[in-house]
Design an enzyme around this catalytic site. Structure first.
Site, mmCIF file in Angstrom:
data_model
loop_
_atom_site.group_PDB
_atom_site.id
_atom_site.type_symbol
_atom_site.label_atom_id
_atom_site.label_comp_id
_atom_site.label_asym_id
_atom_site.label_seq_id
_atom_site.Cartn_x
_atom_site.Cartn_y
_atom_site.Cartn_z
ATOM 1 N N GLU A 1 -3.100 -27.859 -5.442
ATOM 2 C CA GLU A 1 -4.076 -26.650 -5.833
ATOM 3 C C GLU A 1 -3.779 -26.477 -7.438
ATOM 4 O O GLU A 1 -2.585 -26.131 -7.637
ATOM 5 C CB GLU A 1 -3.822 -25.338 -4.959
ATOM 6 C CG GLU A 1 -3.996 -25.841 -3.433
ATOM 7 C CD GLU A 1 -3.162 -24.833 -2.586
ATOM 8 O OE1 GLU A 1 -2.708 -25.208 -1.622
ATOM 9 O OE2 GLU A 1 -3.108 -23.692 -3.156
ATOM 10 N N ARG B 1 -13.997 -16.779 -2.131
ATOM 11 C CA ARG B 1 -14.440 -17.881 -1.323
ATOM 12 C C ARG B 1 -15.128 -17.566 0.009
ATOM 13 O O ARG B 1 -15.543 -18.327 0.578
ATOM 14 C CB ARG B 1 -13.006 -18.645 -0.938
ATOM 15 C CG ARG B 1 -12.231 -17.900 0.050
ATOM 16 C CD ARG B 1 -10.862 -18.648 0.420
ATOM 17 N NE ARG B 1 -9.938 -17.689 1.133
ATOM 18 C CZ ARG B 1 -9.101 -18.108 2.040
ATOM 19 N NH1 ARG B 1 -8.912 -19.595 2.262
ATOM 20 N NH2 ARG B 1 -8.211 -17.319 2.715
ATOM 21 N N HIS C 1 -8.070 -24.550 -4.526
ATOM 22 C CA HIS C 1 -7.404 -24.699 -3.293
ATOM 23 C C HIS C 1 -7.796 -26.159 -2.732
ATOM 24 O O HIS C 1 -8.139 -26.104 -1.532
ATOM 25 C CB HIS C 1 -7.543 -23.597 -2.370
ATOM 26 C CG HIS C 1 -6.326 -23.674 -1.190
ATOM 27 N ND1 HIS C 1 -6.179 -24.375 -0.281
ATOM 28 C CD2 HIS C 1 -5.416 -22.913 -1.124
ATOM 29 C CE1 HIS C 1 -5.234 -24.109 0.326
ATOM 30 N NE2 HIS C 1 -4.931 -23.137 0.030
ATOM 31 N N ASP D 1 5.085 -25.911 1.613
ATOM 32 C CA ASP D 1 4.160 -24.685 0.982
ATOM 33 C C ASP D 1 5.034 -24.445 -0.394
ATOM 34 O O ASP D 1 5.766 -23.554 -0.166
ATOM 35 C CB ASP D 1 4.166 -23.747 1.995
ATOM 36 C CG ASP D 1 3.001 -22.825 1.835
ATOM 37 O OD1 ASP D 1 2.695 -22.259 2.412
ATOM 38 O OD2 ASP D 1 2.533 -22.900 0.469
#
Ligand code: TA6
Length: 299
Positions: free
Chosen positions: A273, A100, A170, A214
Protein backbone atom coordinates in the site's frame (compact mmCIF):
# COMPACT_ATOMS: atom_id res chain seq x y z
CA UNK A 1 -27.58 7.83 -7.58
CA UNK A 2 -27.25 8.43 -11.34
CA UNK A 3 -28.56 5.48 -13.35
CA UNK A 4 -26.30 3.18 -15.37
CA UNK A 5 -28.21 4.31 -18.48
CA UNK A 6 -27.46 7.99 -17.78
CA UNK A 7 -23.79 7.24 -17.02
CA UNK A 8 -23.52 5.16 -20.19
CA UNK A 9 -24.94 8.03 -22.22
CA UNK A 10 -22.38 10.44 -20.71
CA UNK A 11 -19.26 8.29 -20.54
CA UNK A 12 -19.76 5.08 -22.52
CA UNK A 13 -17.76 4.27 -25.65
CA UNK A 14 -19.14 1.07 -27.26
CA UNK A 15 -16.76 -1.86 -26.83
CA UNK A 16 -14.25 0.32 -24.91
CA UNK A 17 -15.90 1.96 -21.85
CA UNK A 18 -19.02 0.37 -20.42
CA UNK A 19 -21.10 0.86 -17.25
CA UNK A 20 -22.36 -2.32 -15.62
CA UNK A 21 -24.48 -3.09 -12.56
CA UNK A 22 -22.49 -5.58 -10.46
CA UNK A 23 -25.28 -5.97 -7.93
CA UNK A 24 -28.39 -4.08 -6.92
CA UNK A 25 -27.34 -0.45 -6.60
CA UNK A 26 -23.69 -1.28 -7.29
CA UNK A 27 -22.26 -0.05 -10.59
CA UNK A 28 -18.82 -0.33 -12.15
CA UNK A 29 -17.00 1.17 -15.12
CA UNK A 30 -15.42 -1.48 -17.36
CA UNK A 31 -12.49 -0.46 -19.55
CA UNK A 32 -11.09 -2.36 -22.52
CA UNK A 33 -8.34 -1.11 -24.81
CA UNK A 34 -5.53 -2.60 -26.87
CA UNK A 35 -3.16 -2.41 -23.91
CA UNK A 36 -5.22 -3.78 -21.05
CA UNK A 37 -8.52 -4.15 -19.23
CA UNK A 38 -9.77 -2.86 -15.89
CA UNK A 39 -12.92 -2.32 -13.87
CA UNK A 40 -13.68 0.38 -11.30
CA UNK A 41 -16.57 0.33 -8.80
CA UNK A 42 -18.33 3.67 -8.34
CA UNK A 43 -18.43 2.90 -4.62
CA UNK A 44 -15.10 4.00 -3.27
CA UNK A 45 -13.81 4.83 -6.76
CA UNK A 46 -12.31 1.39 -6.24
CA UNK A 47 -10.29 -0.27 -8.97
CA UNK A 48 -11.45 -3.90 -8.81
CA UNK A 49 -9.40 -5.51 -11.58
CA UNK A 50 -6.56 -4.71 -13.93
CA UNK A 51 -4.65 -6.89 -16.38
CA UNK A 52 -2.25 -5.84 -19.13
CA UNK A 53 -3.38 -7.22 -22.48
CA UNK A 54 -2.50 -10.95 -22.68
CA UNK A 55 -1.24 -11.14 -19.07
CA UNK A 56 -2.54 -12.69 -15.85
CA UNK A 57 -4.54 -10.29 -13.62
CA UNK A 58 -2.21 -8.12 -11.51
CA UNK A 59 -4.82 -6.76 -9.09
CA UNK A 60 -6.44 -9.39 -6.84
CA UNK A 61 -10.17 -9.52 -6.04
CA UNK A 62 -11.45 -12.00 -3.48
CA UNK A 63 -13.66 -14.75 -4.85
CA UNK A 64 -15.72 -14.18 -1.70
CA UNK A 65 -15.96 -10.40 -2.15
CA UNK A 66 -19.44 -9.01 -1.57
CA UNK A 67 -20.92 -5.96 -3.30
CA UNK A 68 -23.06 -4.37 -0.61
CA UNK A 69 -23.51 -0.57 -0.67
CA UNK A 70 -21.62 0.91 2.28
CA UNK A 71 -19.46 -2.17 2.91
CA UNK A 72 -15.83 -2.20 1.74
CA UNK A 73 -14.98 -4.63 -1.07
CA UNK A 74 -12.26 -7.21 -0.32
CA UNK A 75 -9.60 -6.71 -2.94
CA UNK A 76 -8.74 -4.28 -5.71
CA UNK A 77 -7.48 -0.84 -4.65
CA UNK A 78 -9.46 0.44 -1.64
CA UNK A 79 -8.90 4.15 -0.97
CA UNK A 80 -8.05 4.87 2.67
CA UNK A 81 -8.85 8.58 3.33
CA UNK A 82 -8.84 10.95 5.24
CA UNK A 83 -7.23 8.68 7.82
CA UNK A 84 -5.34 5.37 7.64
CA UNK A 85 -6.13 2.49 10.01
CA UNK A 86 -8.30 3.06 13.08
CA UNK A 87 -9.41 6.66 13.75
CA UNK A 88 -6.87 8.34 16.04
CA UNK A 89 -9.37 8.82 18.88
CA UNK A 90 -12.86 7.59 17.94
CA UNK A 91 -13.09 3.80 17.93
CA UNK A 92 -16.60 3.76 16.43
CA UNK A 93 -15.45 5.59 13.29
CA UNK A 94 -14.77 3.37 10.23
CA UNK A 95 -11.27 1.93 9.84
CA UNK A 96 -9.38 3.58 6.98
CA UNK A 97 -11.78 6.54 6.77
CA UNK A 98 -14.97 6.85 4.75
CA UNK A 99 -13.82 7.33 1.13
CA UNK A 100 -13.90 3.61 0.28
CA UNK A 101 -17.53 3.05 1.32
CA UNK A 102 -19.11 6.14 -0.23
CA UNK A 103 -20.26 6.72 -3.82
CA UNK A 104 -17.93 8.56 -6.18
CA UNK A 105 -19.16 10.24 -9.36
CA UNK A 106 -17.43 9.83 -12.69
CA UNK A 107 -16.35 13.23 -14.03
CA UNK A 108 -14.39 12.21 -17.14
CA UNK A 109 -13.71 9.19 -19.33
CA UNK A 110 -11.64 9.28 -22.51
CA UNK A 111 -9.16 7.43 -24.63
CA UNK A 112 -5.63 8.88 -24.60
CA UNK A 113 -3.46 9.37 -27.72
CA UNK A 114 -1.04 6.71 -26.39
CA UNK A 115 -3.84 4.09 -26.33
CA UNK A 116 -4.51 4.17 -22.59
CA UNK A 117 -7.93 4.98 -21.12
CA UNK A 118 -8.25 7.90 -18.67
CA UNK A 119 -10.97 7.99 -16.00
CA UNK A 120 -11.57 10.68 -13.38
CA UNK A 121 -13.89 10.32 -10.39
CA UNK A 122 -14.78 12.57 -7.45
CA UNK A 123 -15.82 11.56 -3.92
CA UNK A 124 -19.37 12.66 -3.07
CA UNK A 125 -19.22 13.88 0.51
CA UNK A 126 -22.26 14.25 2.76
CA UNK A 127 -23.41 15.38 6.19
CA UNK A 128 -22.06 12.18 7.77
CA UNK A 129 -18.58 12.64 6.37
CA UNK A 130 -18.56 16.30 7.37
CA UNK A 131 -19.60 15.27 10.87
CA UNK A 132 -16.77 12.73 11.02
CA UNK A 133 -14.25 15.05 9.42
CA UNK A 134 -15.30 18.72 9.53
CA UNK A 135 -12.84 20.08 6.97
CA UNK A 136 -13.31 21.52 3.49
CA UNK A 137 -11.57 19.23 1.03
CA UNK A 138 -12.26 17.71 -2.35
CA UNK A 139 -11.01 14.23 -3.24
CA UNK A 140 -10.47 13.33 -6.89
CA UNK A 141 -8.96 10.26 -8.47
CA UNK A 142 -7.50 9.77 -11.93
CA UNK A 143 -6.97 6.27 -13.33
CA UNK A 144 -4.97 5.53 -16.48
CA UNK A 145 -5.42 1.99 -17.80
CA UNK A 146 -2.95 0.39 -20.21
CA UNK A 147 -0.08 -2.06 -19.97
CA UNK A 148 0.63 -0.19 -16.76
CA UNK A 149 -1.92 1.08 -14.24
CA UNK A 150 -1.50 4.63 -12.94
CA UNK A 151 -3.65 6.01 -10.13
CA UNK A 152 -3.51 9.61 -8.83
CA UNK A 153 -5.29 10.45 -5.58
CA UNK A 154 -5.68 14.23 -5.33
CA UNK A 155 -6.72 16.04 -2.15
CA UNK A 156 -7.55 19.73 -2.63
CA UNK A 157 -7.85 21.85 0.51
CA UNK A 158 -10.83 24.05 -0.40
CA UNK A 159 -10.93 25.76 3.00
CA UNK A 160 -9.09 28.60 4.73
CA UNK A 161 -7.24 26.46 7.30
CA UNK A 162 -4.49 23.84 6.87
CA UNK A 163 -5.74 20.22 6.94
CA UNK A 164 -3.89 17.02 7.91
CA UNK A 165 -4.68 13.69 6.23
CA UNK A 166 -3.61 10.07 6.40
CA UNK A 167 -4.20 8.07 3.19
CA UNK A 168 -3.35 4.92 1.29
CA UNK A 169 -4.02 3.15 -1.95
CA UNK A 170 -4.56 -0.17 -0.17
CA UNK A 171 -3.74 -2.36 -3.18
CA UNK A 172 -4.17 -6.15 -3.28
CA UNK A 173 -1.77 -7.78 -5.74
CA UNK A 174 -2.35 -11.22 -7.28
CA UNK A 175 0.56 -13.63 -6.68
CA UNK A 176 1.20 -17.36 -7.05
CA UNK A 177 1.83 -18.15 -3.35
CA UNK A 178 2.61 -15.80 -0.44
CA UNK A 179 5.13 -18.35 0.86
CA UNK A 180 7.16 -18.19 -2.36
CA UNK A 181 7.40 -14.47 -3.18
CA UNK A 182 9.86 -11.87 -1.96
CA UNK A 183 9.82 -8.11 -2.21
CA UNK A 184 12.76 -5.78 -2.83
CA UNK A 185 12.90 -2.05 -2.12
CA UNK A 186 12.63 -1.73 1.64
CA UNK A 187 16.09 -2.86 2.79
CA UNK A 188 17.23 -0.89 5.89
CA UNK A 189 13.87 0.94 6.11
CA UNK A 190 12.37 1.30 9.60
CA UNK A 191 8.90 -0.17 10.03
CA UNK A 192 6.18 -0.25 12.68
CA UNK A 193 5.37 -3.90 13.26
CA UNK A 194 1.64 -4.14 14.04
CA UNK A 195 2.01 -7.88 14.67
CA UNK A 196 4.64 -7.17 17.35
CA UNK A 197 2.75 -4.59 19.38
CA UNK A 198 3.71 -1.64 17.19
CA UNK A 199 7.43 -2.03 17.89
CA UNK A 200 9.85 -0.37 15.47
CA UNK A 201 12.24 -2.65 13.55
CA UNK A 202 14.62 -2.20 10.63
CA UNK A 203 14.14 -4.27 7.47
CA UNK A 204 17.08 -6.50 6.59
CA UNK A 205 17.16 -7.37 2.89
CA UNK A 206 14.09 -8.55 0.99
CA UNK A 207 10.68 -8.86 2.64
CA UNK A 208 9.58 -12.51 2.84
CA UNK A 209 6.41 -13.97 4.36
CA UNK A 210 6.10 -16.79 6.89
CA UNK A 211 3.09 -15.67 8.93
CA UNK A 212 0.70 -12.75 9.53
CA UNK A 213 2.49 -9.63 8.33
CA UNK A 214 1.27 -6.09 9.01
CA UNK A 215 3.98 -3.41 8.74
CA UNK A 216 4.03 0.32 8.13
CA UNK A 217 7.42 1.20 6.58
CA UNK A 218 8.07 4.87 7.22
CA UNK A 219 10.07 7.62 5.48
CA UNK A 220 10.43 5.69 2.23
CA UNK A 221 9.75 6.87 -1.31
CA UNK A 222 11.33 3.83 -2.94
CA UNK A 223 9.84 1.63 -5.61
CA UNK A 224 8.99 -1.88 -4.43
CA UNK A 225 9.29 -4.95 -6.63
CA UNK A 226 7.39 -8.18 -5.91
CA UNK A 227 9.38 -11.13 -7.23
CA UNK A 228 6.99 -13.98 -8.03
CA UNK A 229 8.81 -17.08 -9.35
CA UNK A 230 5.53 -19.03 -9.37
CA UNK A 231 4.03 -16.75 -12.02
CA UNK A 232 7.44 -16.00 -13.55
CA UNK A 233 7.00 -12.25 -13.18
CA UNK A 234 7.95 -9.20 -11.16
CA UNK A 235 5.43 -6.49 -10.26
CA UNK A 236 6.93 -2.99 -9.88
CA UNK A 237 5.18 -0.55 -7.55
CA UNK A 238 6.42 2.98 -8.27
CA UNK A 239 5.08 5.95 -6.30
CA UNK A 240 5.28 9.72 -5.82
CA UNK A 241 3.83 11.83 -3.03
CA UNK A 242 3.90 8.88 -0.60
CA UNK A 243 6.36 8.44 2.27
CA UNK A 244 4.96 5.25 3.78
CA UNK A 245 4.64 1.76 2.38
CA UNK A 246 2.32 -0.69 4.16
CA UNK A 247 2.79 -4.45 3.68
CA UNK A 248 0.04 -6.81 4.80
CA UNK A 249 -1.01 -10.42 4.62
CA UNK A 250 -3.47 -11.72 7.24
CA UNK A 251 -2.25 -15.34 7.02
CA UNK A 252 -4.48 -18.30 7.74
CA UNK A 253 -6.12 -17.67 11.12
CA UNK A 254 -7.00 -13.99 10.63
CA UNK A 255 -8.13 -14.69 7.04
CA UNK A 256 -10.44 -17.45 8.24
CA UNK A 257 -12.08 -14.96 10.62
CA UNK A 258 -12.58 -12.37 7.90
CA UNK A 259 -15.21 -14.22 5.90
CA UNK A 260 -14.72 -12.33 2.62
CA UNK A 261 -11.21 -13.45 1.81
CA UNK A 262 -12.20 -16.88 0.53
CA UNK A 263 -10.89 -20.33 1.45
CA UNK A 264 -7.09 -19.96 1.52
CA UNK A 265 -7.51 -16.68 -0.39
CA UNK A 266 -4.65 -15.25 1.65
CA UNK A 267 -2.21 -17.51 -0.21
CA UNK A 268 -2.79 -15.73 -3.52
CA UNK A 269 -2.61 -12.09 -2.43
CA UNK A 270 -0.33 -9.55 -0.86
CA UNK A 271 -1.16 -5.94 0.01
CA UNK A 272 1.52 -3.36 -0.81
CA UNK A 273 0.00 0.00 0.00
CA UNK A 274 1.43 3.35 -1.06
CA UNK A 275 0.46 5.56 1.83
CA UNK A 276 1.05 8.53 4.11
CA UNK A 277 0.49 7.08 7.57
CA UNK A 278 1.92 7.07 11.13
CA UNK A 279 4.89 9.49 11.17
CA UNK A 280 4.13 10.54 7.58
CA UNK A 281 0.76 12.32 7.80
CA UNK A 282 0.38 15.09 5.21
CA UNK A 283 -0.45 18.73 5.97
CA UNK A 284 -2.07 20.63 3.08
CA UNK A 285 -2.21 24.44 3.09
CA UNK A 286 -5.41 26.26 2.09
CA UNK A 287 -6.22 26.01 -1.64
CA UNK A 288 -3.29 23.64 -2.22
CA UNK A 289 -3.48 20.16 -3.80
CA UNK A 290 -1.63 17.07 -2.53
CA UNK A 291 -1.22 14.28 -5.10
CA UNK A 292 -0.34 10.65 -4.29
CA UNK A 293 0.57 8.78 -7.48
CA UNK A 294 1.30 5.10 -8.09
CA UNK A 295 2.21 3.28 -11.27
CA UNK A 296 2.06 -0.52 -11.39
CA UNK A 297 3.89 -2.47 -14.12
CA UNK A 298 4.85 -6.07 -14.85
CA UNK A 299 8.42 -7.02 -15.77
O1 TA6 B 1 -3.25 -2.13 5.74
C1 TA6 B 1 -3.23 -3.16 6.68
C2 TA6 B 1 -4.48 -3.09 7.52
O2 TA6 B 1 -4.51 -1.89 8.27
C3 TA6 B 1 -4.53 -4.33 8.41
O3 TA6 B 1 -4.29 -4.00 9.77
C4 TA6 B 1 -5.94 -4.88 8.16
O4 TA6 B 1 -6.86 -4.29 9.05
C5 TA6 B 1 -6.15 -4.45 6.71
O5 TA6 B 1 -5.66 -3.11 6.69
C6 TA6 B 1 -7.54 -4.61 6.16
O6 TA6 B 1 -8.42 -3.72 6.76
P1 TA6 B 1 -10.00 -3.84 6.36
O7 TA6 B 1 -10.65 -2.75 7.16
O8 TA6 B 1 -10.09 -3.62 4.87
O9 TA6 B 1 -10.40 -5.24 6.74
Amino acid sequence: MTSVADLTARFGIPGRIALRELADGFAAIEVTNDRGTASVALQGGQVLTWAPRGAEPVIWLSRAATFVPGKSIRGGVPVCWPWFGPHATLTDYPAHGFARTLPWEPIAASEMPDGRTHLALRLIQNEKTRSQWPHAAQLDMEIRVGETLQIDLCTRNTGAEPIVIGEALHTYFSISDIRRISMQGLDKVVYIDKVAGGSRQQQQGAVVFAGETDRIYIDTEADCVIDDPGLGRRIRIAKRGSRSTVVWNPWHDKAARMGDLGEDGYLGMVCVESANAADNLVSIAPQQVHRLTVEYSVE
